[in-house]
Motif scaffolding. Structure first.
Motif, PDB file in Angstrom:
ATOM      1  N   UNK A   1       0.828  -1.216   0.000  1.00  0.00           N
ATOM      2  CA  UNK A   1       0.000   0.000   0.000  1.00  0.00           C
ATOM      3  C   UNK A   1       0.860   1.263   0.000  1.00  0.00           C
ATOM      4  N   UNK A   2       2.041   1.184   0.624  1.00  0.00           N
ATOM      5  CA  UNK A   2       2.954   2.322   0.657  1.00  0.00           C
ATOM      6  C   UNK A   2       3.843   2.381  -0.588  1.00  0.00           C
ATOM      7  N   UNK A   3       3.673   1.374  -1.474  1.00  0.00           N
ATOM      8  CA  UNK A   3       4.519   1.251  -2.668  1.00  0.00           C
ATOM      9  C   UNK A   3       5.992   1.086  -2.275  1.00  0.00           C
ATOM     10  N   UNK A   4       6.216   0.335  -1.185  1.00  0.00           N
ATOM     11  CA  UNK A   4       7.577   0.118  -0.686  1.00  0.00           C
ATOM     12  C   UNK A   4       7.975  -1.354  -0.759  1.00  0.00           C
ATOM     13  N   UNK A   5       7.140  -2.173  -1.406  1.00  0.00           N
ATOM     14  CA  UNK A   5       7.365  -3.626  -1.405  1.00  0.00           C
ATOM     15  C   UNK A   5       8.507  -4.065  -2.327  1.00  0.00           C
ATOM     16  N   UNK A   6       8.980  -3.158  -3.194  1.00  0.00           N
ATOM     17  CA  UNK A   6      10.075  -3.540  -4.112  1.00  0.00           C
ATOM     18  C   UNK A   6      11.444  -3.153  -3.568  1.00  0.00           C
ATOM     19  N   UNK A   7      11.474  -2.489  -2.412  1.00  0.00           N
ATOM     20  CA  UNK A   7      12.760  -2.091  -1.814  1.00  0.00           C
ATOM     21  C   UNK A   7      13.475  -3.359  -1.312  1.00  0.00           C
ATOM     22  N   UNK A   8      14.785  -3.495  -1.591  1.00  0.00           N
ATOM     23  CA  UNK A   8      15.526  -4.671  -1.092  1.00  0.00           C
ATOM     24  C   UNK A   8      15.336  -4.825   0.419  1.00  0.00           C
ATOM     25  N   UNK A   9      15.192  -6.084   0.859  1.00  0.00           N
ATOM     26  CA  UNK A   9      14.800  -6.328   2.246  1.00  0.00           C
ATOM     27  C   UNK A   9      15.511  -7.551   2.825  1.00  0.00           C
ATOM     28  N   UNK A  10      15.834  -7.449   4.107  1.00  0.00           N
ATOM     29  CA  UNK A  10      16.312  -8.594   4.880  1.00  0.00           C
ATOM     30  C   UNK A  10      15.287  -8.847   5.975  1.00  0.00           C
ATOM     31  N   UNK A  11      14.775 -10.085   6.044  1.00  0.00           N
ATOM     32  CA  UNK A  11      13.798 -10.428   7.093  1.00  0.00           C
ATOM     33  C   UNK A  11      14.556 -10.927   8.318  1.00  0.00           C
ATOM     34  N   UNK A  12      14.310 -10.260   9.443  1.00  0.00           N
ATOM     35  CA  UNK A  12      15.000 -10.585  10.698  1.00  0.00           C
ATOM     36  C   UNK A  12      14.014 -11.309  11.611  1.00  0.00           C
ATOM     37  N   UNK A  13      14.185 -12.615  11.734  1.00  0.00           N
ATOM     38  CA  UNK A  13      13.314 -13.395  12.620  1.00  0.00           C
ATOM     39  C   UNK A  13      13.888 -13.305  14.033  1.00  0.00           C
ATOM     40  N   UNK A  14      13.289 -12.428  14.829  1.00  0.00           N
ATOM     41  CA  UNK A  14      13.789 -12.097  16.157  1.00  0.00           C
ATOM     42  C   UNK A  14      13.178 -13.015  17.230  1.00  0.00           C
ATOM     43  N   UNK A  15      13.729 -12.921  18.431  1.00  0.00           N
ATOM     44  CA  UNK A  15      13.267 -13.670  19.627  1.00  0.00           C
ATOM     45  C   UNK A  15      13.504 -15.174  19.484  1.00  0.00           C
TER      46      UNK A  15
END
Length: 418
Positions: free
Chosen positions: A302-316
């Motif tokens: 919705x923010x048009x930010x889904x194409x920005x390179x991303x690292x998913x950090x699975x915390x805890x």
């Protein structure tokens, strides 16, 4: 402070999955706790769709009224956004205050906003929510009144005069326009200076602020509560290679965020859209983490930010009871409190960036110190060695595809070739 006795009413719609419904019920329970409520009972009902007049059916309505008397309930919270008519009818029928999910979230935001911008954004969202519901809210309208759903950042009592509210909305929008312009200027300046921006995003209470604090040595608020962070913080850090980045901690996302709130926080959420890289922090120990990840990805779209390179950090990871299967790649599983994991995280960020960027190899004479320093702070340098025989520094590294230094690197390569 004495906690208000709260009864939650929730309708499971025909199109809704059991998992989504259960996670949303648990969430509103946590939201109620965050707002200072004592959830005494949760009453649910299965319906094809929400009752257009009273949210729940007639039988359930009477059951809830009996429970209100028996359990000394002071506040009823509906798990969905109520129409003005539904809100008025429930208030009249129960004889006590009734608020909905949106009002509850706005109330928490009102108590959390610390900056003038945050307070204005929340007040705007509250006023736009309130305007069509004036006749159904009764005593809830008092800004200075007590209890969940009555808090707000404004200095004066909220009047029930629609013209007053509309004037106030126009005034806040004008003031926020200036804030938006200011933010845009900051962003343009950062772009001109070619400062790389990383935004930490994720579901509320996933541990974003804890990670932000560990990486920046800051002391932003860390609480086991929803929306502990509301106002975004930005700090500069250096990654292991020396690469300089700006790291921003952002407000947490949530299922069914009120649209008025998303609109009001547009300038803050622009920080996410303008980022060069995202750290998507997920509470890996939360049983509904898959649903939460989907919500975050939907809001990023919705923010048009889904194409920005991303690292998913699975915390805890320290709270995990069984093997964890990641939903998104690239990823890292970690605990924000583990120093080794913190070191692994920054190395992983660089590793992912290297896969996105162009590789370069360059030789520089000692008099090119300025260019060497620029490469050290604006690119990831993987090798830097002085060659005595040729009196030059040999550098290897990775550089963003679109960066002013790209042309200087190519220009220097051409000089070397000659």
């Amino acid at each position: 402070m004495t906690k208000e006795n709260v009864l939650i009413i929730a309708v499971k719609k025909g199109s809704e999955t059991d998992d989504h419904f259960q996670s949303s019920v648990q969430e509103i329970k946590s939201l109620s706790y965050t707002a200072g409520g004592n959830v005494v009972e949760i009453v649910t009902q299965n319906r094809v769709q929400i009752h257009p007049v009273t949210y729940v059916g007639e039988g359930k309505l009477e059951e809830v009224k009996q429970r209100i008397i028996q359990l000394d309930i002071e506040l009823v919270i509906a798990n969905d956004e109520l129409s003005p008519g539904q809100l008025r009818n429930l208030n009249d029928h129960f004889g006590i205050r009734v608020i909905d999910r949106s009002q509850l979230i706005l109330d928490i935001f009102a108590s959390r906003a610390k900056t003038k911008e945050g307070q204005l954004q929340v007040e705007l969202a509250q006023l736009e929510y309130t305007l069509p519901r004036l006749h159904g809210m009764g005593l809830v309208m008092s800004r200075l009144g007590g209890g969940i759903g009555t808090r707000g950042p404004g200095e004066t009592k909220l009047e029930t005069d629609q013209r007053h509210i509309r004037r106030r909305i126009d005034d806040i929008k004008r003031r926020l326009k200036d804030v938006v312009k200011q933010r845009e200027q900051y962003r343009k300046r950062r772009k001109l200076n070619q400062v790389f921006q990383i935004a930490i995003v994720g579901y509320t209470n996933a541990g974003k602020s804890t990670i932000f604090n560990r990486l920046t040595n800051e002391s932003a608020l860390e609480e086991d509560l929803l929306f502990a962070t509301l106002d975004p913080l930005t700090r500069q850090i250096h990654l292991p290679s020396g690469f300089k980045v700006l790291l921003t901690d952002t407000v947490g996302f949530l299922q069914d965020l009120p649209t008025s709130l998303i609109a009001a926080f547009k300038s803050t959420l622009e920080e996410v859209r303008e980022a060069d890289f995202l750290l998507h922090v997920v509470d890996a120990s939360h049983e509904g983490n898959e649903e939460q990840q989907n919500t975050v990805m939907q809001i990023l779209r919705e923010l048009d930010a889904h194409t920005i390179p991303m690292l998913t950090v699975y915390n805890k990871s320290d709270l995990l009871q069984e093997d964890f299967i990641p939903l998104h790649h690239p990823y890292i599983v970690m605990s924000a409190y583990d120093e080794k994991d913190q070191e692994t995280l920054v190395l992983k960020i660089e590793e992912v960036l290297k896969q996105e960027w162009d590789q370069y190899s360059i030789s520089l004479k000692p008099d090119k110190g300025r260019l060497m320093n620029q490469l050290g702070t604006h690119t990831i340098v993987t090798r830097k060695q002085y060659n005595e025989n040729k009196n030059q520094y040999d550098l290897e590294g990775f550089i963003p595809q679109i960066h002013p230094l790209q042309s200087m690197v190519k220009e220097q390569d051409n000089v070397d070739d000659k």
